[in-house]
Design an enzyme around this catalytic site. Sequence first.
Site, PDB file in Angstrom:
ATOM      1  CB  CYS A  18      -6.428  -8.447   3.143  1.00 17.92           C
ATOM      2  SG  CYS A  18      -7.987  -7.733   3.742  1.00 17.92           S
ATOM      3  CG  HIS A  61      -5.560  -6.886   7.318  1.00  9.92           C
ATOM      4  ND1 HIS A  61      -5.354  -6.797   5.961  1.00  9.92           N
ATOM      5  CD2 HIS A  61      -4.539  -7.658   7.799  1.00  9.92           C
ATOM      6  CE1 HIS A  61      -4.265  -7.457   5.642  1.00  9.92           C
ATOM      7  NE2 HIS A  61      -3.755  -8.011   6.741  1.00  9.92           N
ATOM      8  CG  ASP A  64      -1.117 -10.208   6.938  1.00  7.20           C
ATOM      9  OD1 ASP A  64      -1.818 -10.576   5.974  1.00  7.20           O
ATOM     10  OD2 ASP A  64      -1.153  -9.057   7.403  1.00  7.20           O
TER      11      ASP A  64
END
Length: 777
Positions: free
Chosen positions: A492, A536, A552
């Site tokens: 991520c 994250h 995201d």
Amino acid sequence: MVAGRRAGHRGPAEPPGNLGGDGRTPGLSGRPTVWPAVARPGRGQQPGARAPAGMPGCAGPVGADAMNILAWRQQWHALTREGRDTLWLLGMLALVMAPHVPRLPWWCSLGAATALLWRGHLAWRDGTLPPRWAMLALLVTAMALTWLTHRSLIGREPGVTLVVMLTTLKCLELRARRDSLVCLYLGFFLILTQFLYGQGLGTAVLMLLGVWGLLTGLILGQRPTGRPPLAQVGREAVRAMLWGLPLMLVLFVLFPRLGPLWSLPKDAQARTGLSDKLSLGQVAELALDESIALRIRFAGQAPPAWQLYFRGPTLDHFDGRTWQPLMYRVGGADIEPLGPVIRYDITLEPSTLPFVPLLDGTLSAEVSSRRDIVLRRMGLDWLRRGGNNERLQIQGQAWPRWRESVPASADGALAPWLDLPAGFNPRTLAWAAALRQSPAGAHASAEQLSDRVLRHIRQENYRYTLSPDLPPDPNARHLIDDFWIDRRQGFCEHFATAYVVVMRAMGVPARVVTGFQGAEYNPVDGQYVVRNSSAHAWAEIWSTGRGWIRVDPTAVVAPERVERPPSRALPFAGLPGPLGEFDPQSLRRLRLMWEAVDHRWNVWVLQYSRGQQMALLQSLGWDAPDWQDLGGLLAWALAALGLGSSLVLWWTRERRPANAWHRPLSRVHRALAAISPRVPSGPAPAAASAWRVSLCAQWGQEATDGNAHAAVPSSLANRQALLTALAQLDTLRYGPPPAAPRARATLNALVRQIEQLARNLRVDAAHSSHDSTPRSP
């Protein structure tokens, strides 16, 4: 082998147990054979002896194994008291040292295990302890290795290493009672050192077992004679621990939480998985950490998984390798919430990070567990003042949708979120410039440019992975180029940081946000658990008229990452075939139950602090309690506990069994002691036969001396009657028992008769003295 000291050797191994009060072992003029000969097939078999049933002739591997087990059991039962107690002590020391093994240097773990096994072998075989020069050499070696490993002998890590080595070396010179006491006290100290690393419920339960085992060894050391069973001594240790439980509870609840005394050293402080800096690969490392970061309970219906973003530090400045936060923010001063509110209670694990990871969109938050800790909002980030390394309970209100009221002068202050370091990632910058200069991107808004970038990620087969094939040199200048142009696979943090660089290159203010995403529901206590593995990273872009918008990129390439709850690794992952897929629900339920209980332990025990103490005093009637009130209540509680313990000890004291003859004999004893100066020796009341012997001796002496009182007829009759009554009383006590009502009546009549005869003899003696007194003329 002969007991005693040999040249260059210590005496025989003498574990704690059958040791005298002076710390020496009696009767060591010679050492008897400890192990009796065990009959083996074909050697040493007694004539006529038969093999156990099911083992004809003890032939075959099964018979040999059974015979070995039988021989081992015979050796264990034939083990001396000293050997048994020493093996128990070594086992308990190994138990309290075991949690330190992953933290100790490899040489320390290996040396401690070798020393304990060596000492256990000596106890099992009744061998000779190592010489003094060898112990001195081992001590110097341990200290030198500690210094070389930690470059210090002071601090948590070198201190624990030294204590472990000194404890095991002390076991190698375990000869007398004082040596065993030193090892026991070092074991108790090792239990304390465990809580420098963790204070969870699992550590507490394991160390409670260690306390019980060491206390059992301490009681064994106080019983030098005989061979008390371990089960019996273990029950006494449990009883002693229960006796100390009320004192422990009083001290835990009322003892003042003083700062220097009630805090851990700096090198023992807890740390969270998040950081206020981000380098590529850092979040991927957290994905392997299954420890719990926070727990959250929603007041109503929980939001869907794709809305569970827990916002941590916002990272604004990029130097080419590392992302860091700025000390100020643009926007966020006036945020208008939209839609329904989400109310929740969150419990954060101890952390040194000033940023507080709350549910994204939280506009109101307050620490419920500590009133002296202040939370401050900076945009949508939350920071705390105080409460470092403490578990916090926070009540918050969040809105999934909001709108920022952006001041008119804000656009001129967005330069920090457009800044990119010179000389880094030229290919990515060129790709972004080409997209911006294309017909579709020349006049596109920030949202439209973001959609174009996300479409590129989706269509160009970017891959989400926990173990990307990173460049061999982590300090390379063009890490974003390597991910965005070449490898196209990453975690991520790779997607978020590359996305922000691309957006900034196209003139759109952007920044990186780190935190946690997703939560696992625990049906046992109704809470959602967020682990460090859920760490994250995502992005935010600035939109004119709306402020910062969350984007995201990971959700584009791996939507399951944000749309489903995080999945735990299978407990048997890595095993071949179907075993690797085995995930029994019972194991999952046990884990959830344990985590729920551990959370209660954290809240009720570990989180108990000064605030809870003062709240307790307020509930008891104090208006404005302070430390003096707390100390006074502690003193009264300790006094009441001491008085109550004294009463319990008095009530449970050892009493003599009730004796039906004690009261009648006491009456007889008092009556006869008034007429006789010769009281029988021994405990009172004396037996009737003893009084007969004493009275006969006294009256015989009076007759020999010509005492006038001895010749009085009435006195002679009373004396004879008294001796007869005493004989009857003795016969009643030791003769055949009559019926119960008759025996009681006869006993009372005899006692009254003896008392009356004693009064008559006192009267006779008084008259005789009066008559024998010469009258004046």
